[in-house]
Motif scaffolding. Structure first.
Motif, PDB file in Angstrom:
ATOM      1  N   ARG A   1       0.821  -1.211   0.000  1.00 17.07           N
ATOM      2  CA  ARG A   1       0.000   0.000   0.000  1.00 17.07           C
ATOM      3  C   ARG A   1       0.856   1.264   0.000  1.00 17.07           C
ATOM      4  NH1 ARG A   1      -3.666  -1.864   5.068  1.00 17.07           N
ATOM      5  NH2 ARG A   1      -1.540  -1.920   5.918  1.00 17.07           N
ATOM      6  N   LEU A   2       2.027   1.194   0.600  1.00 21.98           N
ATOM      7  CA  LEU A   2       2.890   2.364   0.678  1.00 21.98           C
ATOM      8  C   LEU A   2       3.356   2.806  -0.706  1.00 21.98           C
ATOM      9  CD1 LEU A   2       5.041   1.425   3.795  1.00 21.98           C
ATOM     10  CD2 LEU A   2       3.292   3.203   3.671  1.00 21.98           C
ATOM     11  N   ASP A   3       3.757   1.858  -1.535  1.00 26.98           N
ATOM     12  CA  ASP A   3       4.213   2.191  -2.888  1.00 26.98           C
ATOM     13  C   ASP A   3       3.085   2.801  -3.716  1.00 26.98           C
ATOM     14  OD1 ASP A   3       6.858   1.259  -2.529  1.00 26.98           O
ATOM     15  OD2 ASP A   3       6.214  -0.797  -2.861  1.00 26.98           O
ATOM     16  N   VAL A   4       1.879   2.246  -3.557  1.00 22.53           N
ATOM     17  CA  VAL A   4       0.727   2.762  -4.307  1.00 22.53           C
ATOM     18  C   VAL A   4       0.392   4.178  -3.855  1.00 22.53           C
ATOM     19  CG1 VAL A   4      -1.715   2.421  -4.831  1.00 22.53           C
ATOM     20  CG2 VAL A   4      -0.189   0.444  -4.664  1.00 22.53           C
ATOM     21  N   LEU A   5       0.377   4.401  -2.542  1.00 21.26           N
ATOM     22  CA  LEU A   5       0.080   5.731  -2.017  1.00 21.26           C
ATOM     23  C   LEU A   5       1.152   6.744  -2.395  1.00 21.26           C
ATOM     24  CD1 LEU A   5      -1.352   5.284   1.608  1.00 21.26           C
ATOM     25  CD2 LEU A   5      -2.526   6.171  -0.399  1.00 21.26           C
ATOM     26  N   ALA A   6       2.404   6.286  -2.439  1.00 26.46           N
ATOM     27  CA  ALA A   6       3.503   7.183  -2.792  1.00 26.46           C
ATOM     28  C   ALA A   6       3.318   7.723  -4.214  1.00 26.46           C
ATOM     29  CB  ALA A   6       4.838   6.465  -2.665  1.00 26.46           C
ATOM     30  N   LYS A   7       2.909   6.848  -5.115  1.00 28.33           N
ATOM     31  CA  LYS A   7       2.639   7.283  -6.492  1.00 28.33           C
ATOM     32  C   LYS A   7       1.413   8.189  -6.527  1.00 28.33           C
ATOM     33  CE  LYS A   7       4.658   3.125  -8.584  1.00 28.33           C
ATOM     34  NZ  LYS A   7       4.382   1.864  -9.326  1.00 28.33           N
ATOM     35  N   PHE A   8       0.445   7.868  -5.725  1.00 26.74           N
ATOM     36  CA  PHE A   8      -0.798   8.632  -5.634  1.00 26.74           C
ATOM     37  C   PHE A   8      -0.514  10.082  -5.219  1.00 26.74           C
ATOM     38  CE2 PHE A   8      -4.579  10.056  -3.368  1.00 26.74           C
ATOM     39  CZ  PHE A   8      -5.628   9.608  -4.161  1.00 26.74           C
ATOM     40  N   SER A   9       0.444  10.244  -4.291  1.00 29.65           N
ATOM     41  CA  SER A   9       0.732  11.568  -3.724  1.00 29.65           C
ATOM     42  C   SER A   9       2.019  12.195  -4.247  1.00 29.65           C
ATOM     43  CB  SER A   9       0.828  11.464  -2.193  1.00 29.65           C
ATOM     44  OG  SER A   9      -0.335  10.928  -1.636  1.00 29.65           O
ATOM     45  N   ASN A  10       2.693  11.516  -5.192  1.00 30.18           N
ATOM     46  CA  ASN A  10       4.008  11.987  -5.669  1.00 30.18           C
ATOM     47  C   ASN A  10       4.963  12.195  -4.499  1.00 30.18           C
ATOM     48  OD1 ASN A  10       3.342  12.116  -8.468  1.00 30.18           O
ATOM     49  ND2 ASN A  10       2.199  14.000  -8.045  1.00 30.18           N
ATOM     50  N   THR A  11       4.990  11.196  -3.632  1.00 29.42           N
ATOM     51  CA  THR A  11       5.773  11.268  -2.402  1.00 29.42           C
ATOM     52  C   THR A  11       7.273  11.198  -2.656  1.00 29.42           C
ATOM     53  OG1 THR A  11       4.001  10.280  -1.095  1.00 29.42           O
ATOM     54  CG2 THR A  11       6.197  10.085  -0.198  1.00 29.42           C
ATOM     55  N   GLN A  12       8.015  11.963  -1.865  1.00 29.88           N
ATOM     56  CA  GLN A  12       9.471  11.961  -1.961  1.00 29.88           C
ATOM     57  C   GLN A  12      10.110  10.861  -1.102  1.00 29.88           C
ATOM     58  OE1 GLN A  12      10.829  15.894  -0.899  1.00 29.88           O
ATOM     59  NE2 GLN A  12       9.282  16.912  -2.140  1.00 29.88           N
ATOM     60  N   LYS A  13       9.386  10.397  -0.092  1.00 22.45           N
ATOM     61  CA  LYS A  13       9.981   9.476   0.890  1.00 22.45           C
ATOM     62  C   LYS A  13       8.931   8.490   1.382  1.00 22.45           C
ATOM     63  CE  LYS A  13      12.282   9.750   5.437  1.00 22.45           C
ATOM     64  NZ  LYS A  13      12.631  10.705   6.527  1.00 22.45           N
ATOM     65  N   ILE A  14       9.341   7.225   1.573  1.00 16.25           N
ATOM     66  CA  ILE A  14       8.459   6.185   2.112  1.00 16.25           C
ATOM     67  C   ILE A  14       9.059   5.660   3.417  1.00 16.25           C
ATOM     68  CG2 ILE A  14       7.554   3.854   1.758  1.00 16.25           C
ATOM     69  CD1 ILE A  14       7.421   4.414  -1.208  1.00 16.25           C
ATOM     70  N   VAL A  15       8.222   5.575   4.455  1.00 16.22           N
ATOM     71  CA  VAL A  15       8.675   5.066   5.750  1.00 16.22           C
ATOM     72  C   VAL A  15       7.747   3.931   6.184  1.00 16.22           C
ATOM     73  CG1 VAL A  15       9.245   5.597   8.142  1.00 16.22           C
ATOM     74  CG2 VAL A  15       9.491   7.365   6.378  1.00 16.22           C
ATOM     75  N   PRO A  16       8.217   2.674   6.157  1.00 15.98           N
ATOM     76  CA  PRO A  16       7.368   1.531   6.540  1.00 15.98           C
ATOM     77  C   PRO A  16       7.315   1.332   8.049  1.00 15.98           C
ATOM     78  CG  PRO A  16       9.525   0.773   5.867  1.00 15.98           C
ATOM     79  CD  PRO A  16       9.541   2.267   5.683  1.00 15.98           C
ATOM     80  N   SER A  17       6.410   0.463   8.478  1.00 15.09           N
ATOM     81  CA  SER A  17       6.352   0.062   9.886  1.00 15.09           C
ATOM     82  C   SER A  17       7.512  -0.873  10.203  1.00 15.09           C
ATOM     83  CB  SER A  17       5.039  -0.677  10.189  1.00 15.09           C
ATOM     84  OG  SER A  17       3.928   0.164  10.058  1.00 15.09           O
ATOM     85  N   THR A  18       7.894  -0.905  11.458  1.00 14.40           N
ATOM     86  CA  THR A  18       8.948  -1.823  11.899  1.00 14.40           C
ATOM     87  C   THR A  18       8.569  -2.408  13.264  1.00 14.40           C
ATOM     88  OG1 THR A  18      10.203  -0.056  13.019  1.00 14.40           O
ATOM     89  CG2 THR A  18      10.770  -0.516  10.702  1.00 14.40           C
ATOM     90  N   PHE A  19       9.175  -3.535  13.585  1.00 11.73           N
ATOM     91  CA  PHE A  19       9.102  -4.072  14.944  1.00 11.73           C
ATOM     92  C   PHE A  19      10.334  -4.940  15.156  1.00 11.73           C
ATOM     93  CE2 PHE A  19       7.126  -7.289  12.367  1.00 11.73           C
ATOM     94  CZ  PHE A  19       7.324  -8.509  13.002  1.00 11.73           C
ATOM     95  N   GLU A  20      10.454  -5.572  16.301  1.00 11.11           N
ATOM     96  CA  GLU A  20      11.681  -6.298  16.632  1.00 11.11           C
ATOM     97  C   GLU A  20      11.493  -7.810  16.607  1.00 11.11           C
ATOM     98  OE1 GLU A  20      13.459  -5.017  20.260  1.00 11.11           O
ATOM     99  OE2 GLU A  20      14.033  -3.052  19.464  1.00 11.11           O
ATOM    100  N   PHE A  21      12.534  -8.477  16.128  1.00 10.02           N
ATOM    101  CA  PHE A  21      12.636  -9.936  16.197  1.00 10.02           C
ATOM    102  C   PHE A  21      13.822 -10.279  17.095  1.00 10.02           C
ATOM    103  CE2 PHE A  21       9.957 -11.250  12.511  1.00 10.02           C
ATOM    104  CZ  PHE A  21       9.483 -12.447  13.032  1.00 10.02           C
ATOM    105  N   VAL A  22      13.703 -11.387  17.810  1.00 16.83           N
ATOM    106  CA  VAL A  22      14.798 -11.868  18.661  1.00 16.83           C
ATOM    107  C   VAL A  22      15.089 -13.321  18.308  1.00 16.83           C
ATOM    108  CG1 VAL A  22      15.588 -12.265  21.027  1.00 16.83           C
ATOM    109  CG2 VAL A  22      14.055 -10.353  20.539  1.00 16.83           C
TER     110      VAL A  22
END
Length: 368
Positions: free
Chosen positions: A51-72
């Motif tokens: 969804r981030l890539d699609v929205l980035a094109k939709f808004s002509n976004t300069q930067k994409i920042v995804p969600s993150t979490f931790e693995f151990v």
């Protein structure tokens, strides 16, 4: 503290290789001998979200920042871990510190990689791990009961309630059933959190298969058995992944990865599915913001209301929250523009009681 998922399993099932792949790092030593991992390795995982890539094109976004979490990555457990075998007490302590468990089971033959039990049997392996967790929990609640019985004599109602839950838990655990599968009331669930039980943690199973099985995992009899067993005994899911392939994908550029997976007859990396499943297992959800400067995925907990979601961006936003302009991702993309989405009545103004849904595209209005 951020929530984290711990990767567990017997030695040499592919835990460390998989950890390195999902975190795109080389933090964990992956070697063909038992207990090559002693101290847990921690790494940040990026949540795949098309969804981030699609929205980035939709808004002509300069930067994409995804969600993150931790693995151990936690060292391999062996039979007898609850009695200290293979540094078991230390490793069980590491499991106690994570919020969810990803149990890796080996569903491939390879004579070059030894198996701690000398044969491939993922159901047996799952039961070995579960038995050790159950034995550790039974010992833990027995100690807790002894402590609380002394306090309950003074009339302490909290202690009495805890003893009642322990009396309900003990036969359940003794029957080989994980605490997470026990039918409890909301009040009992709150008490159970205070017991810090290993088997009360949500679990996801990862079937580690050979490269040739990834495109057609249902033809692998071990995968079929694991999925059936997990559905019957754990009320959770099992994902299929090839740690061997994932370790190769980490070294490739994005277009090369796509070509490699296509050659294998696979649309998506198994690690991507595993990451998303673990993210949801932790009770995490994503809402989105988008504009010319940035398109970003924000992590919230399932059930969070709009002010709490705003507070993820900045704590002051929660305090000064007025309302949230909200549109579902699918509705926005289908409309083609914000203006058209408004015309169609898809853009809503939500207040303080609104429970944010995964995929909501939001713009917060505050007093600031």
């Amino acid at each position: 503290m951020p929530l984290c998922a711990g990767i567990v399993g017997l030695p040499n099932v592919g835990k460390s290789t998989l950890f390195n792949a999902v975190t795109q790092s080389r933090k964990a030593m992956a070697a063909n001998y038992r207990f090559c991992t002693i101290e847990p390795n921690q790494g940040v995982v990026t949540v795949p979200d098309e969804r981030l890539d699609v929205l980035a094109k939709f808004s002509n976004t300069q930067k994409i920042v995804p969600s993150t979490f931790e693995f151990v990555d936690i060292a391999g457990l062996v039979k007898g871990a609850s009695q200290g075998e293979g540094l078991g007490n230390q490793f069980l302590g590491h499991i106690r510190e994570v919020d969810a468990i990803v149990q890796v089971v080996r569903c491939f033959e390879n004579t070059d990689i030894e198996h701690v039990m000398d044969s491939i049997d993922p159901i047996r392996d799952i039961e070995v791990i579960n038995t050790e967790l159950l034995l550790a929990d039974l010992e833990s609640i027995e100690k807790r009961r002894t402590r609380q019985q002394k306090i309950a004599k003074s009339g302490d109602q909290k202690a009495k309630a805890e003893i009642e839950l322990i009396d309900k838990l003990e036969p359940h655990l003794s029957a080989g059933k994980l605490a997470v599968t026990l039918d409890v009331t909301p009040e009992e669930k709150a008490i159970m959190k205070q017991l810090f039980l290993l088997t009360a943690k949500p679990v996801l199973f990862a079937c580690n298969v050979a490269e040739e099985d990834l495109a057609h995992p249902d033809q692998n009899p071990w995968v079929t058995k694991v999925k059936a067993y997990v559905a019957a005994h754990h009320d959770t899911s099992a994902v299929v992944v090839s740690a061997e392939i994932e370790s190769e994908l980490v070294t490739l550029e994005p277009d090369e990865r796509e070509a490699y997976l296509a050659d294998l007859g696979v649309k998506e990396s198994g690690a991507s599915t595993l990451i998303r499943e673990a993210y949801h297992l932790l009770g995490l959800r994503t809402y989105l913001t988008t504009g010319e400067k940035e398109t970003r995925a924000w992590t919230i907990h399932a059930g969070d209301k709009a002010p709490a979601a705003a507070g993820v961006i900045h704590s002051d936003f929660e305090k000064s929250f007025i309302c949230a302009e909200t549109v579902a991702y699918e509705d926005l993309i289908a409309a083609g523009s914000y203006a058209r989405a408004r015309e169609l009545g898809k853009v809503r103004t939500e207040g303080k009681e609104y429970i944010v849904q995964d995929g909501d595209v939001m713009d917060f209005k505050t007093f600031l």
